[in-house]
Design a protein around this motif. Structure first.
Motif, PDB file in Angstrom:
ATOM      1  N   ASP A 368       2.933 -16.104  -6.771  1.00 57.75           N
ATOM      2  CA  ASP A 368       3.372 -15.830  -5.391  1.00 57.75           C
ATOM      3  C   ASP A 368       2.935 -14.413  -4.994  1.00 57.75           C
ATOM      4  O   ASP A 368       3.736 -13.590  -4.581  1.00 57.75           O
ATOM      5  N   TYR A 369       1.677 -14.130  -5.125  1.00 58.13           N
ATOM      6  CA  TYR A 369       1.141 -12.789  -4.887  1.00 58.13           C
ATOM      7  C   TYR A 369       1.457 -12.345  -3.456  1.00 58.13           C
ATOM      8  O   TYR A 369       1.233 -13.086  -2.486  1.00 58.13           O
ATOM      9  N   MET A 370       2.003 -11.134  -3.333  1.00 54.00           N
ATOM     10  CA  MET A 370       2.390 -10.564  -2.044  1.00 54.00           C
ATOM     11  C   MET A 370       3.345 -11.489  -1.296  1.00 54.00           C
ATOM     12  O   MET A 370       3.274 -11.677  -0.070  1.00 54.00           O
ATOM     13  N   ASN A 371       4.230 -12.125  -2.053  1.00 56.89           N
ATOM     14  CA  ASN A 371       5.283 -12.989  -1.493  1.00 56.89           C
ATOM     15  C   ASN A 371       4.732 -14.218  -0.773  1.00 56.89           C
ATOM     16  O   ASN A 371       5.401 -14.769   0.106  1.00 56.89           O
ATOM     17  N   ILE A 372       3.536 -14.622  -1.136  1.00 58.14           N
ATOM     18  CA  ILE A 372       2.970 -15.857  -0.586  1.00 58.14           C
ATOM     19  C   ILE A 372       2.796 -16.828  -1.741  1.00 58.14           C
ATOM     20  O   ILE A 372       1.974 -16.614  -2.642  1.00 58.14           O
ATOM     21  N   GLY A 373       3.587 -17.871  -1.739  1.00 57.41           N
ATOM     22  CA  GLY A 373       3.509 -18.849  -2.813  1.00 57.41           C
ATOM     23  C   GLY A 373       2.537 -19.967  -2.489  1.00 57.41           C
ATOM     24  O   GLY A 373       1.511 -19.757  -1.840  1.00 57.41           O
ATOM     25  N   ASN A 374       2.866 -21.159  -2.941  1.00 56.33           N
ATOM     26  CA  ASN A 374       1.998 -22.317  -2.770  1.00 56.33           C
ATOM     27  C   ASN A 374       2.822 -23.483  -2.220  1.00 56.33           C
ATOM     28  O   ASN A 374       4.061 -23.496  -2.302  1.00 56.33           O
ATOM     29  N   TYR A 375       2.125 -24.459  -1.674  1.00 58.85           N
ATOM     30  CA  TYR A 375       2.811 -25.661  -1.224  1.00 58.85           C
ATOM     31  C   TYR A 375       2.838 -26.669  -2.372  1.00 58.85           C
ATOM     32  O   TYR A 375       1.794 -26.967  -2.973  1.00 58.85           O
ATOM     33  N   TRP A 376       4.020 -27.191  -2.655  1.00 60.49           N
ATOM     34  CA  TRP A 376       4.207 -28.176  -3.722  1.00 60.49           C
ATOM     35  C   TRP A 376       4.847 -29.429  -3.112  1.00 60.49           C
ATOM     36  O   TRP A 376       5.954 -29.357  -2.564  1.00 60.49           O
ATOM     37  N   ASN A 377       4.209 -30.553  -3.262  1.00 54.97           N
ATOM     38  CA  ASN A 377       4.760 -31.754  -2.638  1.00 54.97           C
ATOM     39  C   ASN A 377       6.054 -32.226  -3.313  1.00 54.97           C
ATOM     40  O   ASN A 377       6.858 -32.930  -2.696  1.00 54.97           O
ATOM     41  N   ASP A 378       6.276 -31.803  -4.581  1.00 58.66           N
ATOM     42  CA  ASP A 378       7.484 -32.237  -5.291  1.00 58.66           C
ATOM     43  C   ASP A 378       8.566 -31.157  -5.320  1.00 58.66           C
ATOM     44  O   ASP A 378       9.507 -31.225  -6.119  1.00 58.66           O
TER      45      ASP A 378
END
Length: 650
Positions: A368-378
């Motif tokens: 979550d670099y610089m408070n930006i994570g990823n989208y996870w469908n689960d």
């Protein structure tokens, strides 16, 4: 009679001269208005030579520019080569079909810095050669300034195209199919080369292979695949052994037997971006053995049409790489694996319906670099108003032991579509340029855009210029899709008028909005020439007829306007002797001339008393002015000169 003929001939000559000059003028204008091309005998000769030589059974070609018996000076004397080796006039080898007879490369060029092009050749059945400088359909060793364009390299035992120790070359728009080794192969410090637009299919080992210290090359817009019923390629794009700063972008790599794109052994600072690496049997993209500081973004690493691809991205033993904004879905095993890899940045990626979205066995990964994570469908947590998950998404290792987490998982945000013109929508008129701007929000970046005018596709950018050519009601539609395949659509109906309404300011026209650009220049020129020819022919015929008629009808050939007539008492007029010169005409002679030229009889008028001439007359020998004999004698007695030309009366 000869008097009339001379007059008519002079008129015809004048008219023909004017007509001839007019055509020269239009021809000059036409050549100046047409596109500026230099047509010279030398140009035509050189280019006809370049295009004229074809050979479907040429022998293999070998050029060594350090060998006087096989250098470019020798090559240019052969029928298959021309040019001078400069940037503006490179050597050209083209239109050949060469069988390597499994004994050599079909075309081999070594030790050359001259500018040259090899194009439109079919090259097959080369031998394999030996490592590292394998043979191929085309082989370049220690070469720069070469262009390999639009060739077909097929069924070679070696490579399709092979380069070693070669810099600043271009390999574009070639077809490399069913070669035993690779489609395109670079080795040994081959730098700053450009590989673009090639079709590379079903080569036994690799599609494009860069091996050992090949730096700063650009590999873009290549289509690398496997054909049905052919030997499958193992790897689409393979970068190996200390190759740095290469750009692998905009390529379509699919259906490889192993991996779509592979970096191996100390390949650092490379960029892998905007590629489709899909439907490969094992991985879409793989990094292994100390490949560090690479950037991997905006790639699609998914199973599009099959469920054969096991992994989207696989990173093993590599550190400090950045993996962002990638689309990773439907992979049969794991979307992204980090194995024994430290300090990698994983951010703003879209993980969707992989059997397992991610694995990681190191705690140093930045999920979550610089408070930006990823989208996870689960992801099963809830989101705050900013679309950020309120609880972490946990990432496990291969044993499903939780070792890391994404603290800022992203919500799947649907784009909210809106757009506007740069003027009010009730002020649209034809033949004006307007800017359409996307001003929506939401969606997971990157977004894609599709603009439509009724059912006609317009553009794929957030903003663009558009011009209405006809009036009426029209639908303008915008479709916005985010990286997660969430789409939104907006259609607005607009009214386009023929003219501005009073309170609408004029929108400045761009240079491209001139209506005359819609008319081909050649049609305009031809139309002007035809109109000019018809106009001059019409004027010429009219002038000749008028001249002929006025010469025959005028009493003084031609009729002239003079000052008012001289009033002289009849008693003061004395008879002048009738001259025997041929310029004095009697009425009978004039009647004979009139009957010969076929004109109706006219009364001849004296230019002095403005009345008809009865009896003998006098014609000025200099200007053909016509006097009755009485008026001529009176003028001579008063020492007056000819009223028309000012010469003495005889």
């Amino acid at each position: 009679m000869s008097f009339y003929k001379n007059k008519f001939c002079a008129l015809r000559k004048r008219f023909m001269l004017i007509f001839f000059l007019f055509n020269i003028l239009f021809l000059s204008l036409s050549l100046n208005l047409l596109p500026n091309k230099k047509f010279s005998h030398k140009f035509l000769t050189e280019n006809s030579t370049k295009l004229s030589y074809y050979n479907n059974s040429a022998s293999p070609i070998f050029i060594d520019d350090t060998n006087p018996s096989r250098d470019w000076a020798w090559a240019v004397l052969q029928p298959w080569c021309n040019g001078s080796g400069t940037e503006s006039d490179p050597y050209v080898i083209e239109n050949l079909k060469i069988n390597g007879n499994n004994a050599s490369s079909c075309i081999e060029i070594i030790n050359s810095n001259a500018h040259f092009i090899v194009r439109n050749c079919t090259l097959y059945n080369s031998s394999s050669g030996s490592y590292p400088y394998y043979n191929g359909g085309i082989k370049l060793i220690s070469v720069s300034n070469g262009q390999i364009l639009n060739n077909t390299c097929v069924n070679n035992t070696g490579q399709g195209v092979a380069l070693g120790l070669s810099n600043d070359n271009e390999i574009s728009n070639n077809i490399c199919i069913n070669n035993t080794m690779s489609g395109i192969y670079f080795c040994d410090d081959s730098d700053f080369n450009y590989i673009s637009g090639n079709e590379i299919c079903s080569n036994s080992l690799y599609g494009i292979f860069l091996d050992y210290e090949c730096d700063d090359n650009i590999i873009e817009y290549n289509n690398i695949s496997n054909l049905v019923d052919q030997t499958p390629q193992q790897i689409g794009i393979y970068i190996r052994y200390q190759c740095i700063r290469n750009y692998i972008i905009y390529n379509d790599v699919h259906s490889m037997y192993f991996t779509g794109i592979l970096l191996n052994y100390d390949c650092n600072n490379n960029t892998i971006a905007v590629n489709d690496a899909c439907d490969n049997h094992i991985e879409g993209i793989r990094l292994e053995r100390n490949c560090n500081y690479n950037s991997i973004f905006y790639n699609n690493v998914s199973n599009k049409f099959s469920l054969l691809q096991d992994y989207g991205i696989y990173v093993e033993g590599c550190s400090d790489n950045t993996i962002t904004d990638n689309l990773i879905y439907f992979n049969a095993l794991v979307g992204l694996i980090l194995n024994n890899s430290d300090r990698n940045v994983i951010s703003n990626n879209f993980f969707y319906k992989n059997t397992k979205n991610a694995e990681d066995n190191k705690t140093s990964t930045y999920w979550d670099y610089m408070n930006i994570g990823n989208y996870w469908n689960d992801y099963s947590g809830s989101f705050n108003t900013n679309g950020i998950g309120m609880s972490p998404y946990y990432i496990s290792n291969s044993s499903d032991f939780m070792v890391n987490q994404d603290n800022y998982p992203l919500m799947d945000s649907v784009p909210e579509v809106d757009y506007a013109f740069n003027v009010s929508e009730d002020r649209l008129v034809i033949d004006q340029w307007y800017m359409l701007n996307y001003n929506g929000s939401g969606g997971n970046s990157p977004l894609t855009y599709e603009w439509f005018y009724n059912d006609t596709y317009l553009a794929d950018t957030p903003s663009f210029e558009f011009q209405f050519k006809i009036s009426g009601y029209f639908d303008i539609t915008l479709i916005v899709t985010d990286i997660n395949h969430n789409s939104s659509i907006l259609t607005k109906q607009v009214l386009v008028r023929n003219t501005q309404i009073n309170d609408i300011p004029e929108t400045p026209e761009t240079p491209d909005s001139r209506s005359d650009q819609d008319i081909p220049l050649k049609i305009v020129i031809i139309t002007l020439i035809i109109i000019g020819i018809v106009l001059f022919l019409s004027i010429g015929i009219f002038v000749i007829k008028r001249k002929k008629t006025s010469l025959l009808k005028s009493p003084d050939f031609p009729v002239l306007l003079h000052k008012q007539g001289l009033k002289t008492p009849k008693s003061s007029i004395k008879a002048l002797p009738i001259s025997n010169q041929p310029v004095v005409k009697i009425k009978g002679e004039i009647d004979n001339i009139e009957s010969e030229v076929g004109v109706e009889k006219q009364k001849f008028i004296c230019i002095v008393h403005k009345g008809p001439i009865i009896g003998p007359s006098y014609i000025c020998p200099n200007c053909d002015a016509l006097y009755c004999l009485n008026c001529a004698n009176a003028l001579k007695e008063k020492s007056e000169k000819c009223w028309t030309c000012g010469s003495n009366l005889i």
